[in-house]
Write a protein that holds these residues in place. Structure first.
Motif, PDB file in Angstrom:
ATOM      1  N   TYR A  41       1.799 -37.869  56.049  1.00  0.00           N
ATOM      2  CA  TYR A  41       1.591 -39.392  56.422  1.00  0.00           C
ATOM      3  C   TYR A  41       2.147 -40.502  55.339  1.00  0.00           C
ATOM      4  O   TYR A  41       2.193 -40.074  54.331  1.00  0.00           O
ATOM      5  N   LYS A  43       2.092 -44.614  54.271  1.00  0.00           N
ATOM      6  CA  LYS A  43       1.606 -45.982  54.582  1.00  0.00           C
ATOM      7  C   LYS A  43       2.670 -46.847  53.879  1.00  0.00           C
ATOM      8  O   LYS A  43       3.010 -46.742  52.905  1.00  0.00           O
ATOM      9  N   TRP A  99      -0.683 -46.208  58.286  1.00  0.00           N
ATOM     10  CA  TRP A  99      -0.523 -45.019  58.014  1.00  0.00           C
ATOM     11  C   TRP A  99       0.224 -44.548  59.233  1.00  0.00           C
ATOM     12  O   TRP A  99      -0.348 -44.765  60.186  1.00  0.00           O
ATOM     13  N   PRO A 101       2.429 -40.732  61.007  1.00  0.00           N
ATOM     14  CA  PRO A 101       2.662 -39.527  60.721  1.00  0.00           C
ATOM     15  C   PRO A 101       4.422 -39.326  60.795  1.00  0.00           C
ATOM     16  O   PRO A 101       4.940 -40.037  61.518  1.00  0.00           O
TER      17      PRO A 101
END
Length: 141
Positions: A41, A43, A99, A101
């Motif tokens: 992940y 951000k 966030w 993926p």
């Protein structure tokens, strides 16, 4: 900005900063010890502009304030520039994408997002949606 709306294209994923800065990313399961490209992940914040001239103007504003001195752009300051320049709905939230993926964003956007060290601002790059600048804020598995 999801996978369905993007296709892989040629984008420059070089982070805006020195090569030395680019090797100081943080993360677990690191490739070469820097964590770039191996996390699950990311951000990030971003600025999206349809026209190259407008993204270059936003990048110049970031450069004049921080990047030309080798400084990292504070998230709050990046957010102000995103609110002023970004044509993405996320611009109202300072470009905050939260966030996401690996696999959610396609093409050069994902490549740059997952390979920009934490705290570093990418150079402008092109995707099928337009021109972007990314600020990496975190990574996790």
């Amino acid at each position: 900005m999801g996978k369905d709306g993007k296709s892989a294209g040629k984008g420059k994923g070089k982070a805006g900063g020195s090569d030395e800065t680019a090797s100081k990313g943080k993360g677990k399961g690191a490739k070469g010890g820097d964590g770039l490209g191996t996390c699950t992940y990311v951000k990030a914040r971003h600025i999206l502009c349809e026209k190259q001239g407008k993204i270059n103007e936003a990048y110049k504003k970031l450069q004049d304030g921080w990047l030309s001195n080798g400084d990292k752009v504070p998230a709050a300051e990046f957010a102000k520039v995103a609110q002023e320049y970004s044509e993405c709905p996320s611009g109202k939230k300072g470009g905050d994408l939260g966030w996401f993926p690996r696999g959610k964003m396609a093409g050069p956007f994902q490549e740059v997002a997952f390979n920009t060290p934490i705290g570093v601002t990418s150079a402008p790059f092109k995707s099928t949606h337009g021109y972007h600048i990314i600020l990496s804020e975190g990574r996790k598995n």
